[in-house]
Design a protein around this motif. Structure first.
Motif, mmCIF file in Angstrom:
data_model
loop_
_atom_site.group_PDB
_atom_site.id
_atom_site.type_symbol
_atom_site.label_atom_id
_atom_site.label_comp_id
_atom_site.label_asym_id
_atom_site.label_seq_id
_atom_site.Cartn_x
_atom_site.Cartn_y
_atom_site.Cartn_z
ATOM 1 N N GLU A 1 6.564 21.740 -2.402
ATOM 2 C CA GLU A 1 6.442 20.373 -2.938
ATOM 3 C C GLU A 1 6.425 19.346 -1.815
ATOM 4 O O GLU A 1 5.628 18.396 -1.834
ATOM 5 C CB GLU A 1 7.597 20.097 -3.903
ATOM 6 C CG GLU A 1 7.578 18.713 -4.523
ATOM 7 C CD GLU A 1 8.291 17.677 -3.672
ATOM 8 O OE1 GLU A 1 7.976 16.480 -3.813
ATOM 9 O OE2 GLU A 1 9.149 18.060 -2.845
ATOM 10 N N VAL A 2 7.289 19.524 -0.813
ATOM 11 C CA VAL A 2 7.355 18.572 0.306
ATOM 12 C C VAL A 2 6.004 18.470 1.008
ATOM 13 O O VAL A 2 5.466 17.374 1.221
ATOM 14 C CB VAL A 2 8.434 19.001 1.320
ATOM 15 C CG1 VAL A 2 8.334 18.162 2.591
ATOM 16 C CG2 VAL A 2 9.819 18.875 0.722
ATOM 17 N N VAL A 3 5.440 19.611 1.372
ATOM 18 C CA VAL A 3 4.185 19.612 2.129
ATOM 19 C C VAL A 3 3.046 19.042 1.292
ATOM 20 O O VAL A 3 2.235 18.244 1.786
ATOM 21 C CB VAL A 3 3.862 21.042 2.615
ATOM 22 C CG1 VAL A 3 2.512 21.063 3.332
ATOM 23 C CG2 VAL A 3 4.957 21.546 3.552
ATOM 24 N N LEU A 4 2.964 19.415 0.014
ATOM 25 C CA LEU A 4 1.916 18.879 -0.848
ATOM 26 C C LEU A 4 2.073 17.376 -1.045
ATOM 27 O O LEU A 4 1.096 16.628 -1.082
ATOM 28 C CB LEU A 4 1.936 19.591 -2.200
ATOM 29 C CG LEU A 4 1.474 21.054 -2.195
ATOM 30 C CD1 LEU A 4 1.633 21.652 -3.597
ATOM 31 C CD2 LEU A 4 0.036 21.173 -1.727
ATOM 32 N N HIS A 5 3.310 16.922 -1.166
ATOM 33 C CA HIS A 5 3.571 15.493 -1.323
ATOM 34 C C HIS A 5 3.077 14.721 -0.099
ATOM 35 O O HIS A 5 2.402 13.697 -0.229
ATOM 36 C CB HIS A 5 5.069 15.274 -1.526
ATOM 37 C CG HIS A 5 5.474 13.837 -1.625
ATOM 38 N ND1 HIS A 5 5.025 12.998 -2.614
ATOM 39 C CD2 HIS A 5 6.288 13.079 -0.846
ATOM 40 C CE1 HIS A 5 5.540 11.791 -2.446
ATOM 41 N NE2 HIS A 5 6.312 11.812 -1.375
ATOM 42 N N SER B 1 0.844 -1.184 0.000
ATOM 43 C CA SER B 1 0.000 0.000 0.000
ATOM 44 C C SER B 1 0.874 1.226 0.000
ATOM 45 O O SER B 1 2.011 1.206 0.446
ATOM 46 C CB SER B 1 -0.917 -0.003 1.225
ATOM 47 O OG SER B 1 -0.140 -0.002 2.394
ATOM 48 N N ILE B 2 0.311 2.327 -0.470
ATOM 49 C CA ILE B 2 1.078 3.564 -0.524
ATOM 50 C C ILE B 2 1.410 4.004 0.887
ATOM 51 O O ILE B 2 0.550 4.054 1.749
ATOM 52 C CB ILE B 2 0.288 4.679 -1.262
ATOM 53 C CG1 ILE B 2 1.154 5.937 -1.395
ATOM 54 C CG2 ILE B 2 -1.004 4.992 -0.581
ATOM 55 C CD1 ILE B 2 2.236 5.790 -2.385
ATOM 56 N N PRO B 3 2.674 4.284 1.206
ATOM 57 C CA PRO B 3 3.005 4.719 2.553
ATOM 58 C C PRO B 3 2.456 6.098 2.826
ATOM 59 O O PRO B 3 2.171 6.857 1.906
ATOM 60 C CB PRO B 3 4.532 4.706 2.559
ATOM 61 C CG PRO B 3 4.912 4.869 1.135
ATOM 62 C CD PRO B 3 3.828 4.217 0.328
ATOM 63 N N ALA B 4 2.341 6.429 4.093
ATOM 64 C CA ALA B 4 1.822 7.747 4.458
ATOM 65 C C ALA B 4 2.652 8.841 3.829
ATOM 66 O O ALA B 4 2.144 9.815 3.329
ATOM 67 C CB ALA B 4 1.831 7.909 5.984
ATOM 68 N N LEU C 1 -1.419 10.499 -8.853
ATOM 69 C CA LEU C 1 -0.598 11.108 -9.901
ATOM 70 C C LEU C 1 0.139 12.333 -9.362
ATOM 71 O O LEU C 1 1.340 12.514 -9.600
ATOM 72 C CB LEU C 1 -1.482 11.497 -11.082
ATOM 73 C CG LEU C 1 -0.804 12.274 -12.221
ATOM 74 C CD1 LEU C 1 0.255 11.420 -12.897
ATOM 75 C CD2 LEU C 1 -1.850 12.733 -13.241
ATOM 76 N N ILE C 2 -0.579 13.172 -8.610
ATOM 77 C CA ILE C 2 0.051 14.349 -8.012
ATOM 78 C C ILE C 2 1.122 13.930 -7.014
ATOM 79 O O ILE C 2 2.235 14.466 -7.003
ATOM 80 C CB ILE C 2 -1.017 15.227 -7.322
ATOM 81 C CG1 ILE C 2 -1.976 15.808 -8.364
ATOM 82 C CG2 ILE C 2 -0.364 16.336 -6.501
ATOM 83 C CD1 ILE C 2 -3.185 16.502 -7.770
ATOM 84 N N ASN C 3 0.796 12.941 -6.175
ATOM 85 C CA ASN C 3 1.730 12.479 -5.156
ATOM 86 C C ASN C 3 3.020 11.956 -5.759
ATOM 87 O O ASN C 3 4.117 12.269 -5.298
ATOM 88 C CB ASN C 3 1.054 11.393 -4.316
ATOM 89 C CG ASN C 3 1.964 10.839 -3.238
ATOM 90 O OD1 ASN C 3 2.686 9.879 -3.468
ATOM 91 N ND2 ASN C 3 1.937 11.441 -2.061
ATOM 92 N N ARG C 4 2.921 11.151 -6.792
ATOM 93 C CA ARG C 4 4.117 10.574 -7.406
ATOM 94 C C ARG C 4 4.903 11.613 -8.198
ATOM 95 O O ARG C 4 6.131 11.548 -8.268
ATOM 96 C CB ARG C 4 3.724 9.416 -8.325
ATOM 97 C CG ARG C 4 3.148 8.219 -7.601
ATOM 98 C CD ARG C 4 4.196 7.503 -6.765
ATOM 99 N NE ARG C 4 4.355 8.061 -5.421
ATOM 100 C CZ ARG C 4 5.308 7.704 -4.587
ATOM 101 N NH1 ARG C 4 6.230 6.825 -4.943
ATOM 102 N NH2 ARG C 4 5.368 8.244 -3.386
#
Length: 391
Positions: A58-62, A9-12, A84-87
């Motif tokens: 970018e860090v905070v949005l990620h 699963s995608i990590p936090a 898509l945004i996260n990656r």
């Protein structure tokens, strides 16, 4: 080392890992460190600050998008969009490593006093890492995310400190400490002013060599906590730092090549990254090679963009640069704030509700630490800032 990444699963907060990123140049004070900021100064805002401002956003949005994914239905349109945004927003650590190499190389070529340099690295790098590792170990116990026994378990404490695992984001500070040691060793090469373009190619080969060395011999348990996993951005940053005065002209000449390469690397990286989010097995070599290409080219592009923004005075430029002056403070504080907001009122409702509330949490986690960081830089509160953040 396995040849593929097992479904998960995608990590936090995903981190780059083997199992899973003519304008004047700024004037930099001697031995100034970069990641994420050296904010306590009265110097004019520079393109370096703009770079940091862009990257800390970018860090905070990620991280906020990683939180949102836990509350969205897998396979839904909103889940796919946020994934898509996260990656895509997965380049902060390589970008900060690149900038560290740029700034340190630039300043150490002007003056390198080993005693002063390493003492400053202890107070501005090692101290914040140890302090915030301890604070986050307490935070995770206090919030019930870990048992209290972790605080007295030597194996757990050793794991947290040796690999930056006290919290998911602290591995960057550990990597930064290793960059501090590596850059002085690269000074003989930096004095030769190697070609930036050639260093991109040679650095890619060196990075792949490090990958195969780790797979066959080293077998590091957490390679993303090692500078070995960031040799490409370090080497390119070193070359850029050695030629920082020439970088604007180089960028104008080469952007017609760099930007298409960036798009091509993104097209290579994204399918593997999305497969990882969906829990589909991904080739470790393919994922990491694509990630190194994408994140390093993005770091170079961000520096070009930051210098372009710096040359066009506007409220946006000022805002980005001010965020950059307190990017370390934001970096250290925002995960706890995001976790507190999530625990107080977890995103719920429709997919749009989840996305909007996550965006609001991201804005809060960006601005509150920024305001606190700026406040602590003023007057007698500066001593508090030095104690908490090393600067």
């Amino acid at each position: 080392m396995p040849e593929s990444v097992p479904p998960s699963s995608i990590p936090a907060v995903p981190a780059q890992s083997e199992s899973a990123p003519s304008l004047p140049s700024p004037s930099l004070p001697a031995e100034q460190a970069a990641p994420p900021s050296e904010a306590k100064r009265a110097a004019p805002l520079t393109s370096i600050d703009v770079f940091r401002g862009l990257t800390i956003i970018e860090v905070v949005l990620h991280h906020a998008s990683g939180m949102a994914l836990r509350y969205l239905t897998p396979g839904s349109q909103m889940h796919e969009l946020v994934a898509l945004i996260n990656r895509t927003l997965h380049f902060a650590v390589p970008a900060f490593v690149f900038l560290s190499a740029v700034v340190l190389t630039r300043s150490l070529l002007k003056r390198f006093a080993p005693g002063r340099y390493f003492s400053r690295r202890l107070t501005r790098g090692a101290w914040p890492y140890l302090l915030w590792s301890g604070l986050y170990m307490l935070w995770y116990v206090w919030t019930g995310q870990r048992p209290a026994s972790t605080l007295t378990d030597p194996d757990k404490v050793t794991l947290y400190l040796l690999y930056g695992k006290a919290s998911y984001h602290l591995y960057f500070l550990l990597v930064a400490l290793q960059v501090y040691v590596l850059i002085p060793l690269l000074l003989p090469l930096a004095r030769l002013k190697p070609s930036i373009s050639l260093t991109l190619l040679v650095g890619a080969a060196v990075q792949m060599g490090a990958y195969f060395l780790n797979r066959s011999e080293l077998r590091l348990p957490f390679p993303a906590s090692s500078v070995l996993w960031y040799l490409l951005p370090v080497l390119v940053g070193m070359a850029v730092g050695a030629r920082l005065d020439e970088f604007p002209a180089w960028w104008r000449r080469r952007r017609a090549v760099i930007l298409p390469l960036l798009l091509a690397s993104f097209a290579w990286y994204l399918p593997a990254a999305m497969s990882y989010v969906r829990g589909t097995p991904v080739s470790s070599l393919d994922y990491n090679a694509a990630s190194w290409a994408f994140t390093t080219l993005m770091a170079v592009t961000l520096l070009g963009a930051a210098q372009w923004i710096q040359g066009r005075p506007s409220p946006i430029r000022t805002g980005l640069a001010l965020l950059g002056t307190v990017s370390l403070q934001i970096y250290l504080l925002h995960p706890a704030l995001l976790q507190w907001l999530e625990r107080r009122h977890a995103p719920a409702g429709t997919s749009l509700d989840v996305a909007l509330l996550s965006a609001a949490y991201a804005l809060t986690a960006l601005l509150l630490p920024a305001l606190l960081g700026r406040l602590l830089l003023k007057g007698p509160l500066g001593r508090v800032s030095t104690l908490l953040f090393g600067r």
